[in-house]
Design a protein around this motif. Structure first.
Motif, mmCIF file in Angstrom:
data_model
loop_
_atom_site.group_PDB
_atom_site.id
_atom_site.type_symbol
_atom_site.label_atom_id
_atom_site.label_comp_id
_atom_site.label_asym_id
_atom_site.label_seq_id
_atom_site.Cartn_x
_atom_site.Cartn_y
_atom_site.Cartn_z
ATOM 1 N N ILE A 639 0.846 -1.205 0.000
ATOM 2 C CA ILE A 639 0.000 0.000 0.000
ATOM 3 C C ILE A 639 0.877 1.248 0.000
ATOM 4 C CG2 ILE A 639 -1.612 1.374 1.382
ATOM 5 C CD1 ILE A 639 -2.831 -1.296 2.344
ATOM 6 N N ARG A 640 1.879 1.268 0.855
ATOM 7 C CA ARG A 640 2.780 2.417 0.932
ATOM 8 C C ARG A 640 3.459 2.657 -0.427
ATOM 9 N NH1 ARG A 640 7.627 2.051 5.182
ATOM 10 N NH2 ARG A 640 7.930 0.130 3.988
ATOM 11 N N GLU A 641 3.886 1.571 -1.047
ATOM 12 C CA GLU A 641 4.568 1.681 -2.342
ATOM 13 C C GLU A 641 3.624 2.194 -3.422
ATOM 14 O OE1 GLU A 641 6.476 -1.368 -5.629
ATOM 15 O OE2 GLU A 641 6.526 -1.929 -3.497
ATOM 16 N N ASN A 642 2.414 1.628 -3.479
ATOM 17 C CA ASN A 642 1.462 2.017 -4.525
ATOM 18 C C ASN A 642 0.971 3.452 -4.366
ATOM 19 O OD1 ASN A 642 1.568 -0.376 -5.958
ATOM 20 N ND2 ASN A 642 -0.134 -1.315 -4.847
ATOM 21 N N ARG A 643 0.876 3.915 -3.135
ATOM 22 C CA ARG A 643 0.442 5.303 -2.922
ATOM 23 C C ARG A 643 1.483 6.296 -3.453
ATOM 24 N NH1 ARG A 643 -2.148 6.154 2.982
ATOM 25 N NH2 ARG A 643 -2.826 8.109 1.956
ATOM 26 N N GLU A 644 2.734 5.847 -3.496
ATOM 27 C CA GLU A 644 3.788 6.685 -4.078
ATOM 28 C C GLU A 644 3.812 6.561 -5.604
ATOM 29 O OE1 GLU A 644 6.029 8.875 -2.769
ATOM 30 O OE2 GLU A 644 4.823 8.719 -0.942
ATOM 31 N N LEU A 645 3.566 5.317 -6.094
ATOM 32 C CA LEU A 645 3.641 5.080 -7.536
ATOM 33 C C LEU A 645 2.423 5.618 -8.286
ATOM 34 C CD1 LEU A 645 5.019 1.418 -7.665
ATOM 35 C CD2 LEU A 645 6.237 3.489 -8.361
ATOM 36 N N TYR A 646 1.245 5.458 -7.696
ATOM 37 C CA TYR A 646 -0.003 5.800 -8.385
ATOM 38 C C TYR A 646 -0.732 6.907 -7.634
ATOM 39 C CZ TYR A 646 1.115 1.189 -10.273
ATOM 40 O OH TYR A 646 1.760 0.117 -10.835
ATOM 41 N N LYS A 647 -0.145 8.074 -7.672
ATOM 42 C CA LYS A 647 -0.694 9.196 -6.903
ATOM 43 C C LYS A 647 -2.027 9.685 -7.462
ATOM 44 C CE LYS A 647 3.710 10.807 -5.068
ATOM 45 N NZ LYS A 647 4.666 11.925 -4.921
ATOM 46 N N LYS A 648 -2.302 9.376 -8.731
ATOM 47 C CA LYS A 648 -3.570 9.807 -9.317
ATOM 48 C C LYS A 648 -4.730 8.902 -8.916
ATOM 49 C CE LYS A 648 -1.636 12.172 -13.339
ATOM 50 N NZ LYS A 648 -1.622 12.286 -14.828
ATOM 51 N N ASN A 649 -4.394 7.695 -8.445
ATOM 52 C CA ASN A 649 -5.445 6.789 -7.973
ATOM 53 C C ASN A 649 -6.038 7.313 -6.672
ATOM 54 O OD1 ASN A 649 -4.955 5.101 -10.086
ATOM 55 N ND2 ASN A 649 -4.150 3.406 -8.853
ATOM 56 N N THR A 650 -7.300 6.970 -6.451
ATOM 57 C CA THR A 650 -7.894 7.291 -5.147
ATOM 58 C C THR A 650 -7.319 6.344 -4.098
ATOM 59 O OG1 THR A 650 -9.721 5.736 -5.413
ATOM 60 C CG2 THR A 650 -10.048 7.988 -6.266
ATOM 61 N N LEU A 651 -7.487 6.706 -2.841
ATOM 62 C CA LEU A 651 -7.022 5.849 -1.743
ATOM 63 C C LEU A 651 -7.675 4.475 -1.831
ATOM 64 C CD1 LEU A 651 -5.501 5.487 0.963
ATOM 65 C CD2 LEU A 651 -7.511 6.431 2.110
ATOM 66 N N GLU A 652 -8.981 4.471 -2.135
ATOM 67 C CA GLU A 652 -9.709 3.204 -2.242
ATOM 68 C C GLU A 652 -9.141 2.329 -3.350
ATOM 69 O OE1 GLU A 652 -14.214 1.769 -3.432
ATOM 70 O OE2 GLU A 652 -13.971 3.643 -2.307
ATOM 71 N N GLN A 653 -8.822 2.932 -4.470
ATOM 72 C CA GLN A 653 -8.251 2.175 -5.596
ATOM 73 C C GLN A 653 -6.890 1.586 -5.241
ATOM 74 O OE1 GLN A 653 -8.387 5.334 -8.507
ATOM 75 N NE2 GLN A 653 -10.112 4.392 -9.604
ATOM 76 N N ASN A 654 -6.059 2.374 -4.592
ATOM 77 C CA ASN A 654 -4.728 1.880 -4.218
ATOM 78 C C ASN A 654 -4.800 0.758 -3.190
ATOM 79 O OD1 ASN A 654 -2.816 3.218 -5.815
ATOM 80 N ND2 ASN A 654 -2.962 5.083 -4.586
ATOM 81 N N LEU A 655 -5.737 0.858 -2.253
ATOM 82 C CA LEU A 655 -5.867 -0.199 -1.247
ATOM 83 C C LEU A 655 -6.367 -1.490 -1.884
ATOM 84 C CD1 LEU A 655 -5.302 2.073 0.771
ATOM 85 C CD2 LEU A 655 -7.106 1.154 2.218
#
Length: 730
Positions: A639-655
């Motif tokens: 989750i931590r990694e994806n929130r950095e990689l995909y900043k345009k995604n919503t929190l829900e999408q990244n989780l």
């Protein structure tokens, strides 16, 4: 690392694995097999352990000094009995634990080491000659005149003077015995009101040494016991027996053999599933796992660690968990290949990207094992040590050994094709979970399921009463080999006069054994009376006792208190570690909420199905806490990694993306861990099953909370950040 060096190391690894396993199983020349070198606990080799509590109001340094003195005196007594590898240790503040391997008669052993009164030498009329302080030594020697053994006493200067005078009075007929059966010329050696021996004076003794003989010659055991009691002297405090356990080697040896077979089956199953799921990568992992098992068992030999039946369960559990590090790495490699990278680059990047998750996951599990060791009972400590060794070794084999083997494979021309790395022809990673799931939107459903189950289970346990074992309630367990199947109600009737209200169940392969449990804590002599009463009806003797345990009523409250404290300490330590690693409290609190959920669900399962709650349950709870946090950390890292990689995604999408990316790994780890434990449940004794069954339940519960709860809870804590971010335009 150069390719040439990798080849050399790979060859060395293969040689170590092949030769190591051969030597471990069969031994070579002066090298014994690992089975011959390992130290086994009382539950395998048989013997007696007793926990005694000091009756004293002392505290602080005075208590510490007194307990150390008590321990040393008991140590001298135990050593004097000639028991090999006996162990005396202090438990807590006021308790002494005494382990006596190979001893079968608990009553005699406990009486020999636990007598607390002052040692006294008395004339036959009760006149005090001196105390044990005037005896500087007591040794066993050969009796050339009567055969057998004699005891040689050595006195201090003051003791020599007093004993000379006493022997003169006794020998000259100046003393009239006031004790029935004691000769007028005897000098009694007494502990409390118990006469250890009463030798008759044959002449005036005016030297610093004298011999105690028996007309028929003492046996070695009898002489050793008397000498040990005299040499040990008096304990400084009164000791009360609160826990006793007697195990015969018959049960332990059978359980050991079955555990080894079950472990081998579990290991083979893991080997097979790794190859099926990860192809050549799985084969490399299997080689690393084979080395892992070797290192763990030989590390235990080198450390002199004692292997118990729960320790065997810990080894097999740790094998299942060791697979996890490889699964994390392999999942990353497949993802990197799916991105279009060459196998060589994908392997390098896979290890680099996964190292953080591997270390974080294993360190948090290690915290649980350390807490287990610090607050657990002796048998739980053995479980914890084995688990700690396994965790440390698994990091080494996954990060170092597997990396050498896999990277060498990727650099070869023959095995650089993507199909060998768990990737489909179209470049997509192979996975037994094909579908993408939605987790965050359905989080309230998962909350409801968990809350409903916890409420129903705890309510059932509270209304009906949780099924606490005798180590929690206090009580007695006696296991007997009856030689035939008996009617349990008839057996209960035969001991009705003792007013025990026991539970009696049949056990053993042919149901020819009975296990009798009662909430009344029976002392040794009372247990002997119960067995004698059963013996009158069924023709058995004390030799038919396979095992017995006794727990005082105060032990259970302490176990419950230790359980709560250990879980709290482990949770706090993990919370601090996660906050430091993730640099926010939200990940840490979410993980700890998941742990609280796991503990409550475990209690609910035990309440709903009326499963017995005992000491192994505490170890299982803590291990499950470590296992669950392991799972959670892997997801949180993604989750931590994806929130950095995909900043345009919503929190829900990244989780949702992070959970789906790690879902195959979560399921795979659970499957391999369960596969390692299933043979133990099916094949081994109830004492091992008591450890393994809660672990299996916990693995399922921990996987559920990691996937369905902790990430949604993190969403609840973090969704406010997304609103702020959108509002500020960042």
């Amino acid at each position: 690392m150069s390719s040439k060096l990798k080849k050399i190391l790979a060859i060395l690894i293969m040689i170590v694995v092949l030769v190591g396993w051969y030597v471990s199983i069969f031994g070579v020349g002066s090298f014994n097999s690992v089975k011959d070198l390992l130290k086994f606990g009382l539950d395998i080799n048989g013997g007696v352990y007793v926990v005694m509590e000091a009756e004293t109001d002392l505290s602080g340094d005075a208590l510490t000094e007194t307990m150390e003195q008590t321990k040393e005196i008991i140590n001298r007594r135990v050593n004097g009995l000639g028991i090999a590898e006996a162990n005396v240790s202090i438990e807590g503040d006021k308790r002494i634990r005494i382990e006596l391997p190979g001893v079968e008669n608990a009553e005699e052993a406990i009486a020999a080491v636990g007598m607390t009164a002052q040692l006294k030498f008395l004339l036959a009329d009760g006149t005090l000659v001196f105390t044990g302080e005037e005896v500087s030594d007591a040794r066993v020697d050969t009796d050339p005149e009567n055969g057998g053994r004699l005891i040689t006493l050595t006195f201090t200067d003051e003791g020599t003077r007093k004993f000379t005078e006493a022997s003169r009075k006794a020998f000259s007929g100046q003393v009239t015995s006031t004790n029935e059966g004691i000769n007028d010329r005897a000098i009694m050696i007494m502990l409390d009101q118990t006469i250890v021996t009463a030798p008759v004076v044959q002449e005036v003794i005016n030297t610093s040494r004298c011999n105690i003989t028996n007309p028929n010659g003492f046996s070695f055991e009898e002489a050793s016991t008397i000498a040990a009691l005299i040499r040990g002297g008096a304990l400084p405090v009164q000791l009360n027996e609160i826990t006793t356990s007697v195990q015969t080697a018959t049960i332990g040896a059978d359980a050991l053999q079955k555990s080894i077979i079950a472990g081998a089956i579990g290991l083979i199953l893991i080997f097979l599933i790794m190859v099926l799921m990860y192809n050549v990568l799985g084969l490399m992992a299997d080689i690393a796992l084979a080395l892992y098992v070797l290192i763990v068992v030989w590390a235990m030999v080198a450390m002199g660690a004692v292997l118990t039946l729960p320790g065997i369960a810990a080894i097999i559990l740790s094998i299942g968990m060791a697979v996890d590090a490889n699964v994390i790495i392999f999942s990353r490699i497949k993802e990197e290949i799916a991105k279009g990278k060459s196998t060589r680059v994908a392997v390098s990047e896979g290890f680099k990207q996964s190292i953080t998750s591997v270390l974080d996951a294993q360190v948090t599990t290690l915290i649980a094992a350390i807490v287990l060791y610090l607050v657990g009972s002796t048998i739980v400590k053995g479980f914890a040590i084995t688990l700690m060794i396994g965790i440390v070794v698994s990091i080494f084999t996954a990060v170092v050994v597997t990396q050498i083997l896999v990277s060498l494979l990727a650099e070869s021309g023959k095995f650089d094709d993507k199909k060998y790395y768990g990737v489909n022809a179209d470049g997509t990673p192979k996975s037994f979970i094909k579908k993408e799931f939605v987790f965050i939107k359905k989080r309230k459903l998962f909350y409801a399921i968990s809350v409903a189950f916890i409420v129903i289970g705890l309510a059932a346990g509270l209304i009906r009463g949780f099924n606490y074992g005798i180590d929690f309630t206090g009580g007695t367990m006696i296991q007997l080999d009856m030689g035939k199947t008996v009617d349990t109600e008839e057996l209960k009737e035969s001991i009705k006069s003792f007013d025990l209200n026991p539970t009696v169940v049949l056990a053993g392969d042919n149901r020819e054994q009975v296990i009798i449990r009662t909430v009344k804590a029976l002392e040794n002599d009372e247990r002997r009376e119960v067995v004698a009463q059963i013996g009158e009806k069924y023709g058995i003797t004390e030799e038919n006792i396979l095992a017995s345990e006794q727990f005082g009523p105060t032990v259970g409250d302490e176990l419950k208190g230790n359980a709560v404290r250990s879980i709290a300490i482990a949770a706090i330590c993990m919370l601090i570690y996660i906050i430091i690693r993730f640099k926010t409290w939200k990940y840490g609190v979410s993980a700890v909420v998941g742990l609280a959920h796991d503990v409550l669900v475990m209690l609910a399962v035990y309440g709903l199905f009326n499963i017995i709650i005992n000491n192994p349950f505490i170890a299982a709870i803590l291990t499950v806490v470590g296992y669950s946090i392991n799972d959670t950390i892997v997801i949180f890292d993604r989750i931590r990694e994806n929130r950095e990689l995909y900043k345009k995604n919503t929190l829900e999408q990244n989780l949702d993306l992070s959970i789906n990316q790690t879902l195959s790994r979560s399921v795979m780890t659970s499957i391999t861990t369960l596969l390692a434990m299933v043979p133990l449940v099916l094949m081994v004794s109830s004492s091992v099953r008591e450890f393994v069954i809660p672990l299996m339940i916990g693995v399922l519960v921990g996987t559920f909370s990691s996937v369905f709860l902790t990430s949604p809870i993190l969403y609840e804590f973090s969704k406010g950040e997304e609103k702020v971010s959108k509002y500020t335009g960042k």
